[in-house]
Motif scaffolding. Structure first.
Motif, PDB file in Angstrom:
ATOM      1  N   GLN A  40      -5.049  -0.986  -0.553  1.00  0.00           N
ATOM      2  CA  GLN A  40      -4.275  -1.283  -1.745  1.00  0.00           C
ATOM      3  C   GLN A  40      -3.344  -2.476  -1.549  1.00  0.00           C
ATOM      4  OE1 GLN A  40      -5.012  -0.307  -4.538  1.00  0.00           O
ATOM      5  NE2 GLN A  40      -3.293  -0.941  -5.821  1.00  0.00           N
TER       6      GLN A  40
ATOM      7  N   THR B 233      -8.051   6.067  -0.675  1.00  0.00           N
ATOM      8  CA  THR B 233      -7.836   5.210  -1.834  1.00  0.00           C
ATOM      9  C   THR B 233      -9.190   4.932  -2.466  1.00  0.00           C
ATOM     10  OG1 THR B 233      -8.017   3.195  -0.497  1.00  0.00           O
ATOM     11  CG2 THR B 233      -5.809   4.098  -0.836  1.00  0.00           C
TER      12      THR B 233
ATOM     13  N   ALA C 202      -2.143   0.757 -10.735  1.00  0.00           N
ATOM     14  CA  ALA C 202      -2.244  -0.693 -10.552  1.00  0.00           C
ATOM     15  C   ALA C 202      -1.846  -1.444 -11.812  1.00  0.00           C
ATOM     16  CB  ALA C 202      -3.672  -1.068 -10.145  1.00  0.00           C
TER      17      ALA C 202
ATOM     18  N   HIS D 127       0.853  -1.184   0.000  1.00  0.00           N
ATOM     19  CA  HIS D 127       0.000   0.000   0.000  1.00  0.00           C
ATOM     20  C   HIS D 127       0.897   1.244   0.000  1.00  0.00           C
ATOM     21  CE1 HIS D 127      -3.796   2.096   1.004  1.00  0.00           C
ATOM     22  NE2 HIS D 127      -3.033   2.903   1.704  1.00  0.00           N
TER      23      HIS D 127
ATOM     24  N   GLN E 267      -3.846  -9.373  -6.913  1.00  0.00           N
ATOM     25  CA  GLN E 267      -3.220  -9.412  -8.237  1.00  0.00           C
ATOM     26  C   GLN E 267      -2.151 -10.502  -8.292  1.00  0.00           C
ATOM     27  OE1 GLN E 267      -2.515  -4.932  -8.321  1.00  0.00           O
ATOM     28  NE2 GLN E 267      -2.730  -5.334 -10.494  1.00  0.00           N
TER      29      GLN E 267
ATOM     30  N   HIS F  93      -0.109   3.072  -5.344  1.00  0.00           N
ATOM     31  CA  HIS F  93      -1.348   3.827  -5.519  1.00  0.00           C
ATOM     32  C   HIS F  93      -2.232   3.111  -6.528  1.00  0.00           C
ATOM     33  CE1 HIS F  93      -4.126   7.130  -6.288  1.00  0.00           C
ATOM     34  NE2 HIS F  93      -3.619   7.746  -5.245  1.00  0.00           N
ATOM     35  N   VAL F  94      -3.536   3.096  -6.273  1.00  0.00           N
ATOM     36  CA  VAL F  94      -4.472   2.358  -7.116  1.00  0.00           C
ATOM     37  C   VAL F  94      -4.475   2.873  -8.558  1.00  0.00           C
ATOM     38  CG1 VAL F  94      -6.446   3.844  -6.563  1.00  0.00           C
ATOM     39  CG2 VAL F  94      -6.830   1.450  -7.210  1.00  0.00           C
ATOM     40  N   ASP F  95      -4.173   4.152  -8.770  1.00  0.00           N
ATOM     41  CA  ASP F  95      -4.169   4.692 -10.125  1.00  0.00           C
ATOM     42  C   ASP F  95      -3.087   4.064 -10.991  1.00  0.00           C
ATOM     43  OD1 ASP F  95      -6.160   6.326  -9.209  1.00  0.00           O
ATOM     44  OD2 ASP F  95      -5.349   8.152 -10.084  1.00  0.00           O
TER      45      ASP F  95
ATOM     46  N   ARG G 260     -11.397   2.408  -5.515  1.00  0.00           N
ATOM     47  CA  ARG G 260     -11.417   1.274  -6.428  1.00  0.00           C
ATOM     48  C   ARG G 260     -12.771   1.266  -7.127  1.00  0.00           C
ATOM     49  NH1 ARG G 260     -10.784  -3.968  -2.833  1.00  0.00           N
ATOM     50  NH2 ARG G 260      -9.231  -2.666  -1.832  1.00  0.00           N
TER      51      ARG G 260
ATOM     52  N   SER H 127      -5.383  -5.208  -2.605  1.00  0.00           N
ATOM     53  CA  SER H 127      -5.541  -5.254  -4.062  1.00  0.00           C
ATOM     54  C   SER H 127      -4.328  -5.897  -4.733  1.00  0.00           C
ATOM     55  CB  SER H 127      -5.760  -3.844  -4.619  1.00  0.00           C
ATOM     56  OG  SER H 127      -6.960  -3.293  -4.128  1.00  0.00           O
TER      57      SER H 127
END
Length: 714
Positions: free
Chosen positions: A126, A702, A100, A29, A133, A96-98, A704, A129
């Motif tokens: 994150q 964050t 991913a 994260h 993945q 950062h989720v942007d 999603r 997340s």
């Protein structure tokens, strides 16, 4: 005989070299400390001679000016180092989720990963997340609980959060010595030795007397947990009543590589504590290229290539840097050997290209190499057309590997050059950006001529535009982002008749259709229509047209009134119609179309005529029905001080947010609250700045994707 012996010795040496390679990623994260972990790894392995710091902007992997300005990792950076006779290729990934998609492309080529967790926060949104993945790609992981020197740090709590949210079997192999600002080291539960750090480095010694009983208890618990999961360990445990350190290590290695358990270590990267055992664990437990299954062809032929330098060359391009000074293509070599000057085949395009240089990568610095073996991660110069996801192989032995899947963009901005003289330069800069990052999409509106840039989030687009300004000197003007809306059918029509007749000399076009057009959750869902209703019928569904609802096509025509090939053309025409809805030209979702009747002309009917009729007819039917706009939602997790909670909740309500949960955490000394809410994506533009101003810079969030919901009517 001597030649055979020499060949055998060479093969053994090469296999040993490949077995000593570890291709690893650092996952975490935002602000969990993964870049600091990477910097300490580089320093301890002698790769760098000064410790880089994120807050000073002196890190090796965060070398981009924007990364240093923002204090976050934006681009995945590859580095290489040596430890205990092993070569570690390390990729520091964004948190950062942007970004991913950078993580997704990196995981596609990695054999193992180190997941870094904050000892205070535990599993964060994150980190969950990126863990998922890695799970999708089958990448084995070990965990490193970082920041044990912080107030409120708790290893047991962090391990519990891993157990609850990520994996049922986290196995802690260390016991912290001291807590918070008195944290000085760890007890290795395998060797039952104390590892402590001070200004002079690492010291090994006996377990402190005050921790001996606790260390023994935890060692016993570790033995029991491993015995429950590993048959070989269970056999030894039952026969001797315990496990040796060697048995534990071997069992942990197998459990990690199979994904049945996760080894958990701890430390404080910023204080230089715990990194050496982490490196030892990465080498001992995570797989080499020889330990992972051979790569398989994506075309269903079953062909596979093992990590053998004598196999035909096979590699995957996972990153491209299209700089003005030259084009750098990053490769993971899966099989064979690549030498400088070799010609390779790009099987995705059928084009052959020549590799002029091979480079060992150290973030933004490189060293030349004459060759790359199976298992290597290198960069090459000379490839002019290979894109991210391209399979490169020996021209005489083509194979196509599965490419990384890029996420669909969710945010769009209008972009244009302030000066008209820069218009062509802007087009070239955008094309280069899209080449480097497939999750960025550049398009031109055919009606307005407006150029748009789409990405995975507001920050993603901010970084892209700033890169254009800094690297290309273009003053780009950006309009308010537009979100990807959908149109959904609420009320349909039955028995809609459409007749397409066109005669303009020569063969004409004729098609007659009768359609039932209903919402997917409407009355048609309960009907008996299906493939058995007629020989020309069929029931097909597709989610690509829109969102969750998708599109279902059914034919109930009997008696050959519409031939089968024309039925397929009708379905294709319906799909064409659903790409642009009548409300605003957005994709239409949640539609069931049933072809109930039709008619043909002996000369003028054709597949083209029926496809055109279906496209035009369905558009007319949609206009006759009732549709609603859907807007994308995002699940937002906001972490703020408790004294700012009321302000943040009020702001979320003003943004049409629906709060799902609010939790408090007082372990840090300064109580914090975490708010989870569903918020329309269109309402989140500018939220980062607003949150910082309302929390004096202490709030973080964050997001999603969370599907679609009806948009408010004007």
């Amino acid at each position: 005989m001597r030649t055979d012996t020499t060949t055998s010795t060479t093969a053994t040496t090469t296999a040993t070299a490949i077995a000593a390679v570890r291709n690893l990623g650092i996952l975490a994260h935002v602000d969990a400390g993964k870049t600091t972990v990477t910097e300490r790894v580089l320093y301890l392995t002698g790769t760098t001679h000064k410790r880089g710091e994120v807050h000073d902007g002196t890190t090796v992997t965060d070398f981009d000016p924007q990364e240093r300005d923002r204090g976050i990792t934006i681009f995945a950076a590859a580095v290489s180092c040596a430890w205990d006779g092993h070569r570690i290729n390390l990729i520091d990934t964004p948190g950062h989720v942007d970004f991913a998609d950078e993580v997704e492309r990196s995981l596609r080529v990695l054999d193992g990963a180190v997941a870094v967790f904050d000892a205070v926060a535990g599993v964060e949104p994150q980190s969950e997340s990126v863990w998922r993945q890695a799970e999708r790609h089958g990448v084995p992981r070990i965990a490193f609980v970082n920041k044990l020197d912080r107030a409120g740090a708790d290893l047991d709590q962090a391990v519990a959060s891993i157990r609850e949210r990520l994996h049922p079997h986290p196995l802690a192999v260390q016991l912290p010595i001291g807590a918070e600002d008195t944290f000085t080291g760890v007890v290795d539960l395998l060797t039952l030795r104390a590892l402590t750090w001070d200004d002079d480095g690492l010291h090994e010694g006996p377990v402190p007397e005050r921790l001996a009983e606790e260390a023994g208890r935890r060692r016993r618990a570790l033995e029991e947990a491993v015995a429950e999961l590993h048959p070989g360990a269970l056999e030894e445990f039952c026969s001797t009543g315990g496990l040796t350190a060697a048995t534990l290590a071997a069992a942990l290695r197998e459990l990690t590589r199979s994904g049945e358990a996760v080894v958990v270590l701890c430390g404080s990267a910023y204080r230089n504590r715990g990194i050496e055992p982490l490196l030892d664990a990465a080498v001992a437990y995570l797989p080499s290229p020889l330990d992972v299954p051979p790569v398989r062809a994506a075309d269903g032929t079953g062909e596979q290539r093992a990590a053998d330098p004598d196999q035909p060359f096979t590699a995957l391009a996972f990153k491209v840097n299209a700089a003005t000074t030259g084009r750098l293509t990053y490769l993971r070599v899966y099989a064979g050997t690549l030498r400088k000057g070799d010609t390779v085949l790009d099987t995705t395009t059928g084009r052959t290209e020549r590799v002029s240089r091979i480079l060992r990568v150290m973030a933004d610095r490189h060293s030349e190499s004459d060759h790359a073996l199976a298992g290597d991660i290198v960069a090459v110069i000379g490839l002019k057309a290979a894109r991210v996801g391209a399979t490169l192989c020996a021209p005489g032995a083509p194979i196509l590997l599965e490419a990384p899947v890029s996420a669909e963009p969710v945010v769009t901005v209008a972009i244009e050059a302030r000066r008209t003289t820069d218009t062509d330069k802007l087009a070239a800069a955008l094309a280069r950006l899209a080449e480097e990052d497939p999750s960025l999409r550049v398009a031109t509106d055919p009606e307005t001529g407006q150029r748009t840039l789409s990405g995975l989030g507001e920050l993603h687009l901010e970084v892209a535009v700033e890169k254009i300004r800094r690297e290309h000197g273009i003053d780009a003007v950006v309009g308010r982002p537009q979100v990807a809306l959908r149109e959904s059918l609420v009320e349909g029509v039955s028995g809609f008749v459409y007749r397409h007749a066109k005669q303009d000399g020569g063969a004409g076009q004729f098609a007659h259709l009768v359609l039932d057009v209903q919402p997917l959750d409407g009355p048609e869902d309960g009907s008996d229509h299906g493939p058995e209703d007629g020989p020309e019928g069929g029931d097909r569904s597709d989610d690509d047209t829109g969102t969750e609802g998708g599109f279902v096509f059914t034919s109930t025509v009997t008696g050959g009134r519409v031939p089968r090939e024309y039925v397929q053309a009708v379905e294709a025409g319906c799909r064409d119609a659903l790409t642009e809805g009548p409300l605003g030209g957005h994709p239409v979702t949640g539609v069931r179309v049933t072809l109930t009747d039709g008619a043909t002309h002996v000369k003028d009917s054709s597949e083209l005529a029926f496809r055109t009729a279906a496209r035009l007819g369905l558009r007319e039917a949609l206009r006759a029905g009732r549709l609603q706009l859907l807007e994308p939602l995002a699940q937002v997790t906001v972490t703020v001080p408790e004294d700012a909670l009321g302000t943040v909740l009020g702001d979320l309500a003003a943004r049409r947010g629906h709060v799902q949960a609010t939790t408090s955490d007082a372990r840090t000394g300064a109580a914090t609250a975490q708010v989870t809410a569903l918020v329309p994506l269109a309402e989140l533009f500018g939220y980062a700045t607003r949150l910082r101003s309302r929390t004096q810079g202490r709030g973080t969030f964050t997001t999603r994707p969370a599907g679609y919901a009806p948009a408010p009517t004007a």
